[in-house]
Motif scaffolding. Sequence first.
Motif, PDB file in Angstrom:
ATOM      1  N   ASP A 168      93.832 -26.657  62.028  1.00 52.11           N
ATOM      2  CA  ASP A 168      92.948 -26.605  60.551  1.00 52.11           C
ATOM      3  C   ASP A 168      92.565 -27.948  60.340  1.00 52.11           C
ATOM      4  O   ASP A 168      91.519 -27.935  59.614  1.00 52.11           O
ATOM      5  N   LYS A 171      89.121 -27.749  62.176  1.00 50.63           N
ATOM      6  CA  LYS A 171      88.101 -26.787  61.591  1.00 50.63           C
ATOM      7  C   LYS A 171      87.617 -27.360  60.252  1.00 50.63           C
ATOM      8  O   LYS A 171      86.216 -27.116  59.621  1.00 50.63           O
ATOM      9  N   CYS A 237      95.235 -19.330  66.486  1.00 49.30           N
ATOM     10  CA  CYS A 237      94.740 -20.549  66.134  1.00 49.30           C
ATOM     11  C   CYS A 237      93.937 -21.239  67.350  1.00 49.30           C
ATOM     12  O   CYS A 237      93.063 -21.768  67.157  1.00 49.30           O
ATOM     13  N   GLN A 240      90.610 -19.953  68.177  1.00 50.21           N
ATOM     14  CA  GLN A 240      89.814 -20.675  67.059  1.00 50.21           C
ATOM     15  C   GLN A 240      89.148 -22.031  67.487  1.00 50.21           C
ATOM     16  O   GLN A 240      87.959 -22.434  67.619  1.00 50.21           O
ATOM     17  N   HIS A 331      97.080 -14.068  59.915  1.00 50.26           N
ATOM     18  CA  HIS A 331      95.584 -14.384  60.698  1.00 50.26           C
ATOM     19  C   HIS A 331      94.884 -12.844  60.434  1.00 50.26           C
ATOM     20  O   HIS A 331      93.769 -13.045  61.072  1.00 50.26           O
ATOM     21  N   THR A 441      95.889 -18.740  55.513  1.00 48.24           N
ATOM     22  CA  THR A 441      95.837 -18.838  56.992  1.00 48.24           C
ATOM     23  C   THR A 441      95.285 -20.380  57.416  1.00 48.24           C
ATOM     24  O   THR A 441      94.166 -20.378  57.781  1.00 48.24           O
ATOM     25  N   SER A 444      91.863 -21.446  59.316  1.00 47.66           N
ATOM     26  CA  SER A 444      90.943 -21.023  58.811  1.00 47.66           C
ATOM     27  C   SER A 444      90.499 -22.050  57.685  1.00 47.66           C
ATOM     28  O   SER A 444      91.346 -22.596  57.058  1.00 47.66           O
ATOM     29  N   THR A 445      89.205 -21.970  57.219  1.00 47.78           N
ATOM     30  CA  THR A 445      88.761 -22.987  55.897  1.00 47.78           C
ATOM     31  C   THR A 445      88.807 -22.319  54.757  1.00 47.78           C
ATOM     32  O   THR A 445      88.245 -22.806  53.760  1.00 47.78           O
ATOM     33  N   SER A 497      85.737 -21.522  50.144  1.00 48.67           N
ATOM     34  CA  SER A 497      85.875 -22.341  51.404  1.00 48.67           C
ATOM     35  C   SER A 497      86.410 -24.011  51.148  1.00 48.67           C
ATOM     36  O   SER A 497      85.899 -24.468  50.245  1.00 48.67           O
ATOM     37  N   SER A 527      89.571 -12.131  57.455  1.00 45.98           N
ATOM     38  CA  SER A 527      90.631 -11.718  58.392  1.00 45.98           C
ATOM     39  C   SER A 527      90.248 -11.515  59.775  1.00 45.98           C
ATOM     40  O   SER A 527      88.824 -11.491  59.952  1.00 45.98           O
TER      41      SER A 527
END
Length: 531
Positions: A168, A171, A237, A240, A331, A441, A444-445, A497, A527
């Motif tokens: 996190d 990102k 994660c 990503q 996620h 999540t 994710s941003t 975002s 998603s």
Amino acid sequence: NTEENEQVLVKVGISYTSIEGARNNLHTEIPHWDFDKIKNDANDIWNKELSKITIDGATNDQKEIFTTALYHSLLAQYISQDIDGKYFGSDGKVHKAEGYDFYGSYSCWDTYRSQHPLLTLIAPEHVNNYVRSIQAKVENYGWLPAQHFLNVYGEAMVGDHLIPIIVDAYKKGYRDYDVNLLYNAMRIKALELPKDPIPHEMGRSGLEYYKKVGYAPIDKVTEAVPNTLELAYDDWCIAQLAKELGKNDDYELFMKRAFNYKNVWDPKTEFMRPKKVNGDFLEELNGRDQEIVKDGEHSYYKYFDPLLIGRRPNRHYTESNAWQYIWSVQHDVQGLINLFGSNEKFINKLDTFFEMSPIVSSPKYVGVVGTIGQYVQGNQPSHHVAYMYNYAGQPWKTQNRARQVTEEMYRSGPGGLCGNEDMGSLSSWFILSSMGIYSVTPGSTAYAIGSPMFGEITLTLDKGKVFKIIAKNNSKENRYIQSAKFNGVDFNQTWISHEEIAKGGEIVFQMGSEPNKEWGVNSVPPSMTKK
């Protein structure tokens, strides 16, 4: 000396490393030993920190609740080093933090969900230090830890949740650490069990089965269902970060494992149901008395009861039951909706979850507090669930439930929290949700949008930037978003975002007492599975 009615001033220094460290801390940090100066300096420091978010259009009671929650959120992360940077490592040796602050405690099963995403917004100057501290732990110990306190690795909660904290942060642009070292530590832990001298229990529970059959079997692994669900999220994660680092083969590997949650889905009962290593689901209770099966050192409840939490080491789920854990697919919410077969079936299950009796099967678990139906605000697995209506095209229900929790589960005075604070996680949930956003999540941003609680919230961001959240015509009754504008442009989606917030700007919501069932329904949060 009470006989002479004299006051004796005692100076106390604290260190995790040595007596000498304590003395050095004492004499360096407070050379003047002026009580009033210390008090005034602390007051000034906290006023500065607490002014990072200001609110308007709130009652005095709401202001007290909000400011207390913000204080808790910022207070919970604390450095574990002496004034000269020395800290006691998890390897039993003294190390020195050079150029950063070392944080020793990570209640990450709790804090990855709300506190760390909040801190990326309101305490950006500390985020790299959090991740740099994790890097130091890996370097000192030779292994990526999970949840731990005071830099002592003991039995951890389910999952591997330092991973979403790292991903996190990365990102969202916080990258002042050795990301390749951390990525390799994640990858090794996701694929291998530790070798001596790292204790075997420091590895992922049930990893050998998770790799072989795609889930943790209940007849082999304690709390097997969340073990599967949460590791699938952790693997997402890792995927990503692999993508960010150009590791395409790893990206494919971990994205495939991110779908492992489907391996414990039972379409008959519509729950994530305990499954044995042979592939059979655990039998349903069906009116029988619950029993405990013992197999060597492992034991588990014999029958599946969706209302059973129970006690360790026999549990099927972690501090929760099947009703509370079905939603732990943060996620891939669209993938979970697809398992139900339609938005309507998914929403019906969510509605039932919030509306049914809060009673759970005995033996009662003490953590079931702050309930709305089977939703439990006093414990973390439920914390994102109110926001899941956004993904299924009924965001007004998210607005209603998120506002209900913020208003009913937080109070001023003693007993103001409905459960265990867990290093700021309950308070951080309140801060984010009262702002009208939540990080469903981490990694994710995207922040899902709920219902802003106050007329105006102002965030002072990094580099002097400001982001305002304005809710016009807002009140206890007017909890539903009628329309929105972001920087003056019509805004018709149920997520925003991190990048949009971090740039500064203004989002304005028009609120009303009745749902606008057209707003935001066609632009749902991202998603893993596309609609």
